[in-house]
Design an enzyme around this catalytic site. Sequence first.
Site, PDB file in Angstrom:
ATOM      1  N   ARG A  88       0.822  -1.212   0.000  1.00  0.00           N
ATOM      2  CA  ARG A  88       0.000   0.000   0.000  1.00  0.00           C
ATOM      3  C   ARG A  88       0.857   1.263   0.000  1.00  0.00           C
ATOM      4  NH1 ARG A  88      -5.116  -2.353   2.239  1.00  0.00           N
ATOM      5  NH2 ARG A  88      -6.661  -0.710   2.300  1.00  0.00           N
ATOM      6  N   ARG A 127     -22.150  -1.497   1.959  1.00  0.00           N
ATOM      7  CA  ARG A 127     -21.469  -2.788   2.068  1.00  0.00           C
ATOM      8  C   ARG A 127     -21.725  -3.437   3.430  1.00  0.00           C
ATOM      9  NH1 ARG A 127     -15.289  -2.873   0.269  1.00  0.00           N
ATOM     10  NH2 ARG A 127     -14.840  -1.797   2.203  1.00  0.00           N
ATOM     11  N   ARG A 160     -18.780  -2.713   8.537  1.00  0.00           N
ATOM     12  CA  ARG A 160     -17.469  -2.482   9.128  1.00  0.00           C
ATOM     13  C   ARG A 160     -17.405  -1.075   9.695  1.00  0.00           C
ATOM     14  NH1 ARG A 160     -13.350  -4.137   4.421  1.00  0.00           N
ATOM     15  NH2 ARG A 160     -12.310  -2.291   5.225  1.00  0.00           N
TER      16      ARG A 160
HETATM   17  P1  AMP Z   1      -8.927  -3.186   3.507  1.00  0.00           P
HETATM   18  O1  AMP Z   1      -9.854  -4.267   3.886  1.00  0.00           O
HETATM   19  O2  AMP Z   1      -7.907  -3.626   2.480  1.00  0.00           O
HETATM   20  O3  AMP Z   1      -9.625  -1.921   3.109  1.00  0.00           O
HETATM   21  O4  AMP Z   1      -8.062  -2.851   4.820  1.00  0.00           O
HETATM   22  C1  AMP Z   1      -8.691  -2.428   6.013  1.00  0.00           C
HETATM   23  C2  AMP Z   1      -7.670  -1.735   6.912  1.00  0.00           C
HETATM   24  O5  AMP Z   1      -6.599  -2.630   7.240  1.00  0.00           O
HETATM   25  C3  AMP Z   1      -6.975  -0.515   6.303  1.00  0.00           C
HETATM   26  O6  AMP Z   1      -7.753   0.660   6.393  1.00  0.00           O
HETATM   27  C4  AMP Z   1      -5.709  -0.455   7.167  1.00  0.00           C
HETATM   28  O7  AMP Z   1      -5.995   0.059   8.448  1.00  0.00           O
HETATM   29  C5  AMP Z   1      -5.357  -1.935   7.335  1.00  0.00           C
HETATM   30  N1  AMP Z   1      -4.481  -2.409   6.247  1.00  0.00           N
HETATM   31  C6  AMP Z   1      -4.795  -3.322   5.286  1.00  0.00           C
HETATM   32  N2  AMP Z   1      -3.763  -3.530   4.469  1.00  0.00           N
HETATM   33  C7  AMP Z   1      -2.757  -2.732   4.910  1.00  0.00           C
HETATM   34  C8  AMP Z   1      -1.426  -2.475   4.453  1.00  0.00           C
HETATM   35  N3  AMP Z   1      -0.915  -3.083   3.386  1.00  0.00           N
HETATM   36  N4  AMP Z   1      -0.676  -1.589   5.164  1.00  0.00           N
HETATM   37  C9  AMP Z   1      -1.166  -0.985   6.251  1.00  0.00           C
HETATM   38  N5  AMP Z   1      -2.417  -1.151   6.716  1.00  0.00           N
HETATM   39  C10 AMP Z   1      -3.219  -2.013   6.046  1.00  0.00           C
END
Ligand code: AMP
Length: 228
Positions: A88, A127, A160
Amino acid sequence: MVILMIGPPGAGKGTQVERLSRRYSLSKVGAGDILRQEVIKKSELGVKVEEYMKKGMLVPDDIIIDMITRRLDCGSECQGYLLDGFPRNQKQAQRLDHLLEERGEKIELVFNIEVSEPELIKRISGRRVCTKCFRLYHIDYRKPRVDELCDNCGIPLIQREDDREEVVRKRLTLYREETKPLLEYYRCQSKLVDINGNSHTEEVFRQISAYIDSHLTHGSHSKKAELK
Ligand code: AMP
């Protein structure tokens, strides 16, 4: 084979990864899903990351890189990986390159799923997710068979905490600032494939699958030709 899926929150990465992993027998590595599981289990990792996630902030790089390294080590028997939500930022991307190099693997394709911001807000605010199997639903576009219950597990679906509108706006800003610059990093390596994510899920799946099929058959040079 290692494939990355990049896109803002709500672009539909999770839905595509779910289907693609079945079609190509690739192991699905969803960074957000793994973190959410840890939070639910209240593990040491889960407790560390919960506050960052609730606020829509990125979890510190060292924590996430360590988690992904362990996850890739567990899946050494599979045909490859589909990574969703990792890397990310630039540091994570460089560490991933290094990690894969050590394992004799490399990233083959990076899909950039683009969706307009008003559409993203609409998708995310509707969602819903199952806290057990993490299957995704939408109150209008992907309803469960029985109201508010997961089709697989039969338990109530939730929204969520980080899908609330003010948190979503913060996550979108973070995406623009931290993650979007990665697109150039992969474009320069001729690995990036732009996909219009505003289309229907089926159409997005068809386009991504066409690229992967073409890549498997002919290698990277004919990726674009196959779609015409
Ligand atoms: P997502 O489901 O991919 O939207 O991820 C949900 C949350 O998990 C994000 O808003 C971050 O807080 C954390 N997160 C997920 N992937 C990463 C990553 N590669 N680096 C840092 N935080 C992450």
